[in-house]
Design a protein around this motif. Structure first.
Motif, PDB file in Angstrom:
ATOM      1  N   ARG A   1      -9.367  11.093 -20.633  1.00  0.00           N
ATOM      2  CA  ARG A   1      -9.248   9.733 -20.103  1.00  0.00           C
ATOM      3  C   ARG A   1      -8.338   9.762 -18.885  1.00  0.00           C
ATOM      4  NH1 ARG A   1      -9.955   6.306 -24.749  1.00  0.00           N
ATOM      5  NH2 ARG A   1     -11.490   7.361 -26.072  1.00  0.00           N
ATOM      6  N   ASN A   2      -8.473   8.756 -17.995  1.00  0.00           N
ATOM      7  CA  ASN A   2      -7.685   8.733 -16.766  1.00  0.00           C
ATOM      8  C   ASN A   2      -7.386   7.310 -16.333  1.00  0.00           C
ATOM      9  OD1 ASN A   2      -7.524  11.617 -15.543  1.00  0.00           O
ATOM     10  ND2 ASN A   2      -9.669  11.441 -16.162  1.00  0.00           N
ATOM     11  N   VAL A   3      -6.297   7.136 -15.613  1.00  0.00           N
ATOM     12  CA  VAL A   3      -6.053   5.920 -14.856  1.00  0.00           C
ATOM     13  C   VAL A   3      -6.847   6.026 -13.555  1.00  0.00           C
ATOM     14  CG1 VAL A   3      -4.334   4.542 -13.625  1.00  0.00           C
ATOM     15  CG2 VAL A   3      -3.785   5.519 -15.872  1.00  0.00           C
ATOM     16  N   HIS A   4      -7.554   4.968 -13.234  1.00  0.00           N
ATOM     17  CA  HIS A   4      -8.422   4.926 -12.051  1.00  0.00           C
ATOM     18  C   HIS A   4      -7.572   4.843 -10.779  1.00  0.00           C
ATOM     19  CE1 HIS A   4     -11.687   3.333  -9.430  1.00  0.00           C
ATOM     20  NE2 HIS A   4     -12.474   3.962 -10.278  1.00  0.00           N
ATOM     21  N   PRO A   5      -8.083   5.304  -9.634  1.00  0.00           N
ATOM     22  CA  PRO A   5      -7.298   5.249  -8.391  1.00  0.00           C
ATOM     23  C   PRO A   5      -6.914   3.842  -7.932  1.00  0.00           C
ATOM     24  CG  PRO A   5      -9.113   6.791  -8.153  1.00  0.00           C
ATOM     25  CD  PRO A   5      -9.326   6.091  -9.458  1.00  0.00           C
ATOM     26  N   ASP A   6      -7.605   2.806  -8.401  1.00  0.00           N
ATOM     27  CA  ASP A   6      -7.299   1.449  -7.936  1.00  0.00           C
ATOM     28  C   ASP A   6      -6.254   0.801  -8.837  1.00  0.00           C
ATOM     29  OD1 ASP A   6      -9.375   0.696  -5.684  1.00  0.00           O
ATOM     30  OD2 ASP A   6     -10.423   1.902  -7.178  1.00  0.00           O
ATOM     31  N   PHE A   7      -5.079   0.521  -8.275  1.00  0.00           N
ATOM     32  CA  PHE A   7      -4.036  -0.219  -8.985  1.00  0.00           C
ATOM     33  C   PHE A   7      -3.242  -1.016  -7.953  1.00  0.00           C
ATOM     34  CE2 PHE A   7      -2.397   3.996  -8.025  1.00  0.00           C
ATOM     35  CZ  PHE A   7      -1.133   3.760  -7.502  1.00  0.00           C
ATOM     36  N   LEU A   8      -2.563  -2.073  -8.403  1.00  0.00           N
ATOM     37  CA  LEU A   8      -1.813  -2.962  -7.523  1.00  0.00           C
ATOM     38  C   LEU A   8      -0.449  -3.248  -8.126  1.00  0.00           C
ATOM     39  CD1 LEU A   8      -4.530  -5.662  -6.648  1.00  0.00           C
ATOM     40  CD2 LEU A   8      -3.759  -3.793  -5.179  1.00  0.00           C
TER      41      LEU A   8
ATOM     42  N   VAL B   1      -5.282  15.183 -16.392  1.00  0.00           N
ATOM     43  CA  VAL B   1      -5.226  13.852 -16.999  1.00  0.00           C
ATOM     44  C   VAL B   1      -4.321  13.009 -16.102  1.00  0.00           C
ATOM     45  CG1 VAL B   1      -4.550  12.481 -19.001  1.00  0.00           C
ATOM     46  CG2 VAL B   1      -5.611  14.728 -19.324  1.00  0.00           C
ATOM     47  N   PHE B   2      -4.929  12.107 -15.315  1.00  0.00           N
ATOM     48  CA  PHE B   2      -4.189  11.368 -14.306  1.00  0.00           C
ATOM     49  C   PHE B   2      -3.648  10.075 -14.890  1.00  0.00           C
ATOM     50  CE2 PHE B   2      -6.873  14.228 -11.923  1.00  0.00           C
ATOM     51  CZ  PHE B   2      -5.941  14.784 -11.057  1.00  0.00           C
ATOM     52  N   GLU B   3      -2.319   9.928 -14.802  1.00  0.00           N
ATOM     53  CA  GLU B   3      -1.644   8.775 -15.370  1.00  0.00           C
ATOM     54  C   GLU B   3      -0.763   8.132 -14.302  1.00  0.00           C
ATOM     55  OE1 GLU B   3      -0.913   9.316 -19.849  1.00  0.00           O
ATOM     56  OE2 GLU B   3      -0.412  11.286 -19.006  1.00  0.00           O
ATOM     57  N   LEU B   4      -0.148   7.016 -14.674  1.00  0.00           N
ATOM     58  CA  LEU B   4       0.575   6.190 -13.716  1.00  0.00           C
ATOM     59  C   LEU B   4       2.078   6.241 -14.026  1.00  0.00           C
ATOM     60  CD1 LEU B   4      -0.614   4.460 -11.414  1.00  0.00           C
ATOM     61  CD2 LEU B   4      -0.488   2.499 -12.957  1.00  0.00           C
ATOM     62  N   TYR B   5       2.873   6.446 -12.971  1.00  0.00           N
ATOM     63  CA  TYR B   5       4.317   6.599 -13.135  1.00  0.00           C
ATOM     64  C   TYR B   5       5.040   5.760 -12.081  1.00  0.00           C
ATOM     65  CZ  TYR B   5       2.736  10.727 -15.679  1.00  0.00           C
ATOM     66  OH  TYR B   5       2.095  11.575 -16.555  1.00  0.00           O
ATOM     67  N   TRP B   6       6.296   5.458 -12.361  1.00  0.00           N
ATOM     68  CA  TRP B   6       7.122   4.804 -11.350  1.00  0.00           C
ATOM     69  C   TRP B   6       8.446   5.536 -11.226  1.00  0.00           C
ATOM     70  CZ3 TRP B   6      11.893   2.291 -11.771  1.00  0.00           C
ATOM     71  CH2 TRP B   6      12.388   2.079 -13.072  1.00  0.00           C
ATOM     72  N   ALA B   7       9.019   5.402 -10.026  1.00  0.00           N
ATOM     73  CA  ALA B   7      10.320   6.018  -9.747  1.00  0.00           C
ATOM     74  C   ALA B   7      11.075   5.124  -8.777  1.00  0.00           C
ATOM     75  CB  ALA B   7      10.135   7.405  -9.131  1.00  0.00           C
ATOM     76  N   PRO B   8      12.389   5.044  -8.883  1.00  0.00           N
ATOM     77  CA  PRO B   8      13.172   4.336  -7.856  1.00  0.00           C
ATOM     78  C   PRO B   8      12.946   5.002  -6.499  1.00  0.00           C
ATOM     79  CG  PRO B   8      14.512   4.867  -9.786  1.00  0.00           C
ATOM     80  CD  PRO B   8      13.229   5.615  -9.942  1.00  0.00           C
ATOM     81  N   ILE B   9      12.865   4.204  -5.448  1.00  0.00           N
ATOM     82  CA  ILE B   9      12.541   4.763  -4.136  1.00  0.00           C
ATOM     83  C   ILE B   9      13.637   5.699  -3.627  1.00  0.00           C
ATOM     84  CG2 ILE B   9      13.546   2.954  -2.672  1.00  0.00           C
ATOM     85  CD1 ILE B   9      10.842   3.119  -1.055  1.00  0.00           C
TER      86      ILE B   9
ATOM     87  N   TYR C   1       3.063   5.825  -8.597  1.00  0.00           N
ATOM     88  CA  TYR C   1       2.168   6.908  -8.192  1.00  0.00           C
ATOM     89  C   TYR C   1       1.325   7.375  -9.380  1.00  0.00           C
ATOM     90  CZ  TYR C   1       5.646  10.106 -10.284  1.00  0.00           C
ATOM     91  OH  TYR C   1       6.489  10.767 -11.146  1.00  0.00           O
ATOM     92  N   ARG C   2       0.248   8.065  -9.035  1.00  0.00           N
ATOM     93  CA  ARG C   2      -0.702   8.569 -10.017  1.00  0.00           C
ATOM     94  C   ARG C   2      -0.673  10.092  -9.955  1.00  0.00           C
ATOM     95  NH1 ARG C   2      -6.488   8.942 -10.594  1.00  0.00           N
ATOM     96  NH2 ARG C   2      -6.516   9.127  -8.331  1.00  0.00           N
ATOM     97  N   ALA C   3      -0.569  10.737 -11.103  1.00  0.00           N
ATOM     98  CA  ALA C   3      -0.460  12.200 -11.117  1.00  0.00           C
ATOM     99  C   ALA C   3      -0.867  12.734 -12.483  1.00  0.00           C
ATOM    100  CB  ALA C   3       0.973  12.637 -10.814  1.00  0.00           C
ATOM    101  N   ASP C   4      -1.273  13.992 -12.508  1.00  0.00           N
ATOM    102  CA  ASP C   4      -1.428  14.685 -13.792  1.00  0.00           C
ATOM    103  C   ASP C   4      -0.098  15.381 -14.091  1.00  0.00           C
ATOM    104  OD1 ASP C   4      -1.897  16.415 -11.666  1.00  0.00           O
ATOM    105  OD2 ASP C   4      -3.550  17.476 -12.644  1.00  0.00           O
ATOM    106  N   GLN C   5       0.933  14.563 -14.256  1.00  0.00           N
ATOM    107  CA  GLN C   5       2.317  15.041 -14.376  1.00  0.00           C
ATOM    108  C   GLN C   5       2.605  15.613 -15.767  1.00  0.00           C
ATOM    109  OE1 GLN C   5       5.446  12.739 -12.371  1.00  0.00           O
ATOM    110  NE2 GLN C   5       6.556  12.636 -14.307  1.00  0.00           N
TER     111      GLN C   5
END
Length: 295
Positions: free
Chosen positions: A61-68, A37-45, A28-32
């Motif tokens: 700077r930011n991570v763009h909304p498009d990621f795979l 400042v929007f960055e990319l994070y992962w979490a176990p489901i 997920y992407r969040a300003d956590q």
């Protein structure tokens, strides 16, 4: 179960989260960490500690909304102005090793960018991306190993214009199909090329003056055949055609269309034997639904 980590005042998780194909992980992407400042994070489901995936970002700077997420669920590919402000570049990072990112694109010219249209091959080994990497303002097509390495330009020399962003990778991961004004300025035609680079094959037949291949094209589930729509025979009458992905041998699939008629919205059956399409095949501007055997 809350999956995201604690947020600062004003922070939010964005709507563009993804679940990995194996169902184990959410990215997920969040300003956590820092508001706006929007960055990319992962979490176990199932919940647990969250981890940041991108490298540390400078202010604004930011991570763009498009990621795979790769098909094997092991890697995330994302766009960000991580190295240069307002210059979008492409990065990969293994899930579980946040902060160990690899830049995938080659060196960009001044004002160059990687575009938000990129794909990961079905086996997860290769990324195909769209960028004005060689010439500012002219978007072309490149492939690169997902772990980084030498980039390969896939399209041939362009007469003018650029490669369009609606390219596809075959289900077996061996071939890329793309649309470009490669041979004639302002005339969009369809090509296939090995994903690692090599000789290009034109898939459409000879086009009449002002004819074009349209953005409706698909690769069959077995990767052997491409179907496409084009005003190949009559200007502004958009018909349906099939072509061998390897040698470009093609044929028309539809019955004659009325003046102004058009085939659109193509879908393959799961076994690849049939194409279903929408067209005003019998009465102009009355769209109905048809199927045709691929052979």
């Amino acid at each position: 179960t809350k999956l995201s980590g604690p947020l600062p005042p004003g922070g939010d998780v964005q709507s563009d989260f993804l679940i990995s194909p194996d169902g184990a992980t959410v990215v997920y992407r969040a300003d956590q960490d820092t508001d706006a400042v929007f960055e990319l994070y992962w979490a176990p489901i199932g919940g647990g500690a969250t981890s940041k995936l991108n490298d540390a970002l400078p202010p604004e700077r930011n991570v763009h909304p498009d990621f795979l997420i790769s098909p094997d669920g092991a890697t995330v590919v994302y766009l960000a102005d991580q190295d240069t402000d307002e210059v979008l570049e492409l990065y990969s990072v293994p899930i579980g090793r946040g902060g160990s990112t690899t830049k995938l694109n080659g060196t960009l010219p001044t004002y160059g960018d990687v575009q938000a249209t990129f794909l990961i091959s079905p086996d997860g080994s290769t990324v195909v991306y769209h960028a004005d990497q060689d010439t500012d303002g002219r978007d072309e097509l490149y492939s690169v190993p997902i772990s980084g390495g030498v980039t390969t330009k896939l399209n041939g020399p362009l007469a003018a214009g650029e490669v369009q962003p609606d390219f596809l990778i075959s289900p077996d991961g061996a071939t890329v199909v793309y649309r470009a004004t490669e041979d004639t300025d302002f005339v969009y035609e369809l090509y296939s090329v090995p994903i690692s680079g090599g000789p290009k094959t034109k898939l459409n037949g000879p086009l009449i003056p002002d004819g074009d291949v349209r953005s409706d094209f698909l690769i069959s589930p077995d990767g052997a055949t491409v179907v496409y729509s084009a005003d190949q025979d009559t200007d502004e009458v958009v018909g349906l055609y099939r072509s061998s992905i390897s040698n470009g041998k093609n044929r028309k699939l539809h019955r004659p269309l009325p003046p102004g008629g058009a085939v659109t919205n193509l879908q393959f059956s799961p076994d690849g034997a049939t194409v279903v399409y929408r067209a005003d095949q019998d009465t102009d501007e009355v769209f109905e639904l048809y199927s045709v055997p691929i052979g």
